[in-house]
Structure formats: structure tokens, C-alpha cells
Design a protein around this motif. Sequence first.
Motif, PDB file in Angstrom:
ATOM      1  N   SER A 196      37.150  36.681 -19.661  1.00  0.00           N
ATOM      2  CA  SER A 196      37.019  36.007 -21.165  1.00  0.00           C
ATOM      3  C   SER A 196      35.702  36.343 -21.688  1.00  0.00           C
ATOM      4  CB  SER A 196      37.401  34.411 -20.952  1.00  0.00           C
ATOM      5  OG  SER A 196      36.641  33.879 -20.220  1.00  0.00           O
ATOM      6  N   PRO A 197      35.541  36.196 -22.897  1.00  0.00           N
ATOM      7  CA  PRO A 197      34.045  36.295 -23.396  1.00  0.00           C
ATOM      8  C   PRO A 197      33.369  35.176 -22.702  1.00  0.00           C
ATOM      9  CG  PRO A 197      35.692  36.521 -25.098  1.00  0.00           C
ATOM     10  CD  PRO A 197      36.332  36.151 -23.927  1.00  0.00           C
ATOM     11  N   GLU A 198      33.787  33.930 -22.420  1.00  0.00           N
ATOM     12  CA  GLU A 198      33.048  32.903 -21.920  1.00  0.00           C
ATOM     13  C   GLU A 198      32.616  33.097 -20.556  1.00  0.00           C
ATOM     14  OE1 GLU A 198      35.847  31.026 -24.917  1.00  0.00           O
ATOM     15  OE2 GLU A 198      36.122  32.416 -23.249  1.00  0.00           O
ATOM     16  N   ALA A 199      33.495  33.770 -19.774  1.00  0.00           N
ATOM     17  CA  ALA A 199      33.127  33.927 -18.438  1.00  0.00           C
ATOM     18  C   ALA A 199      32.113  35.010 -18.360  1.00  0.00           C
ATOM     19  CB  ALA A 199      34.329  34.569 -17.649  1.00  0.00           C
ATOM     20  N   VAL A 200      32.201  36.066 -19.244  1.00  0.00           N
ATOM     21  CA  VAL A 200      31.253  37.160 -19.521  1.00  0.00           C
ATOM     22  C   VAL A 200      29.678  36.672 -19.834  1.00  0.00           C
ATOM     23  CG1 VAL A 200      30.689  39.338 -20.610  1.00  0.00           C
ATOM     24  CG2 VAL A 200      32.995  39.002 -19.755  1.00  0.00           C
ATOM     25  N   ALA A 201      29.749  35.737 -20.659  1.00  0.00           N
ATOM     26  CA  ALA A 201      28.636  35.158 -21.258  1.00  0.00           C
ATOM     27  C   ALA A 201      27.972  34.390 -20.023  1.00  0.00           C
ATOM     28  CB  ALA A 201      29.109  34.119 -22.347  1.00  0.00           C
ATOM     29  N   ARG A 202      28.548  33.954 -19.153  1.00  0.00           N
ATOM     30  CA  ARG A 202      27.985  33.220 -18.087  1.00  0.00           C
ATOM     31  C   ARG A 202      27.298  34.100 -17.121  1.00  0.00           C
ATOM     32  NH1 ARG A 202      32.842  29.777 -18.588  1.00  0.00           N
ATOM     33  NH2 ARG A 202      33.843  30.909 -16.925  1.00  0.00           N
ATOM     34  N   ALA A 203      27.981  35.179 -16.895  1.00  0.00           N
ATOM     35  CA  ALA A 203      27.706  36.193 -15.791  1.00  0.00           C
ATOM     36  C   ALA A 203      26.390  37.116 -16.288  1.00  0.00           C
ATOM     37  CB  ALA A 203      28.821  37.065 -15.381  1.00  0.00           C
ATOM     38  N   SER A 204      26.172  37.004 -17.610  1.00  0.00           N
ATOM     39  CA  SER A 204      25.302  38.001 -18.204  1.00  0.00           C
ATOM     40  C   SER A 204      24.268  37.259 -18.549  1.00  0.00           C
ATOM     41  CB  SER A 204      25.920  38.836 -19.307  1.00  0.00           C
ATOM     42  OG  SER A 204      26.295  37.803 -20.435  1.00  0.00           O
ATOM     43  N   GLY A 205      23.999  35.927 -18.709  1.00  0.00           N
ATOM     44  CA  GLY A 205      23.062  35.040 -19.116  1.00  0.00           C
ATOM     45  C   GLY A 205      22.734  35.073 -20.560  1.00  0.00           C
ATOM     46  N   LEU A 206      23.903  35.586 -21.252  1.00  0.00           N
ATOM     47  CA  LEU A 206      24.009  35.542 -22.482  1.00  0.00           C
ATOM     48  C   LEU A 206      24.619  34.557 -23.191  1.00  0.00           C
ATOM     49  CD1 LEU A 206      24.990  39.486 -23.367  1.00  0.00           C
ATOM     50  CD2 LEU A 206      22.589  38.283 -23.774  1.00  0.00           C
TER      51      LEU A 206
END
Length: 242
Positions: free
Chosen positions: A36-46
Motif C-alpha cells: 500500500s502507499p501507506e506502507a511504502v511511505a513508512r518504509a521509505s521515510g517519505l
Amino acid sequence: MDVSVTSSTSESLPPPEVIKDAARQQLVRLGGSGLSPEAVARASGLSFTEVAAVFPHRDDLLTALVIDAYDASGAAMERADAAAAGAGASAGARLLAVTRALREWSFANTAEFTLIYGSPVPGYHAPQDTVPSASRTPGVLAGIVRAALEGGELTPPRRAVPGPPLLLPAAVEAFGGVPGAPFPDLIERGIVLWSGLIGLLVFQVFSRTHDSVRDEAAFFDYAVAVAAESVGLVVTPDGSTG
């Protein structure tokens, strides 16, 4: 709309590759269904807003990863074929080289392999945008079979499968037309080769053969040789052809 604001906003967006790299890490942990975009945001620091500005929906992100996976696996096969053909290899040796290259990529990138060849992600339907990239793998196989046909390297089948043509016009066009006798069903046989290759990789990547065979890499070569017979190519495990 203020063009200067739009341009500035666009320039400040994170590079798509940064987001996709983080998404691939999440793909390993969560699989396609958990992405999900939310999970990717958390992982990327964005921030979620930054991720969503580039990939507004989960499906946009999945499509980008699907295209990349097909392109990467297809490119691995294309490089192997170019090297084999450049060395003067026969069609049978080229076939073995490209299938080994796809196997190597599949084991090195199991999350991406699962995304494109494993269980479908619930609710996701790959758009038409993915077709050119997905076509690279069968395109490599078709190119080798066509070269073998034109070079007189194919052994005629014992019998052609009876019945009407089973192909859509697009498949015939992609191959360059229906071959004449004694190879009228060569394209159908090529599709069997392609689907058998993917099925074999699914069995190996997901450990369906580990308790049945002693050497999975050697079994892979054997299976490719068996499948090659269906299109008229003879492949031996050491890469030579007869």
C-alpha cells in the motif's frame, strides 16, 4: 492553474525509483496483497502525500512493479540470447541459455517473480500497459524458434495435432505467419513450451520439486530438453545440441 506552481511541485516530488525500491522491500515482507502507499511511505521515510503524488493508488504502484519485473526478467533473457547467438550457438543452446537466465532471475528476485507469476493480487487487474513488457519473455522464445525454423534446425514432429487453428490473429502476426508443412502447429507448440517453462519455474521457486529430485538445476535443464523436443529442438544438459 498556475503553471509555475505546478512545475515547482512536480520538481519537488521524490523520484519514482526511490518509491519503487521501498515498495520492493515491502513486497518481500508483505507480498502484493499487503502492499500500500501507506506502507511504502513508512518504509521509505517519505510522507504519504509524497508517495501518493507519484503513485496515487495501490494499483498504480503494483503496475509499475509488474512492468519492472517483466522488463528485468525479459532483459535477462535477451542478454543471454545475445551472448549465445554472438558466440555462434545453435538454437537449442540459445534456448537453454535463455531459460537458465530466467531461472537465475527468478530465484534472485522471488518477490517479483511471485508478483507476476504467483497467485493474483486480490482486486488487482493488470492494465494493457503491462502487455509490452510481459511480451518480452515469449518474444525471446519465439525468436529462437523462428531462427531455428529459418535455419533448418528443427526436426519435424511425428504428427501435427489435428483440428482447426487454435491461435488468435495477434499471435500469428507476432510470429510472422503460420509456418508451412511440416510445421503448421509450431506456434501452438511454442506456446506450450512457454507455458511449460513458467510452470516449471513456479514448481522450483515455490519448492514443489525439492522433495522429488536430487538436483533441481539439473532437473531444470532436463525439463527444458524434454519441452524443446515438442518444437523440434534437441538440447542436452551441457548445452550442446544434436
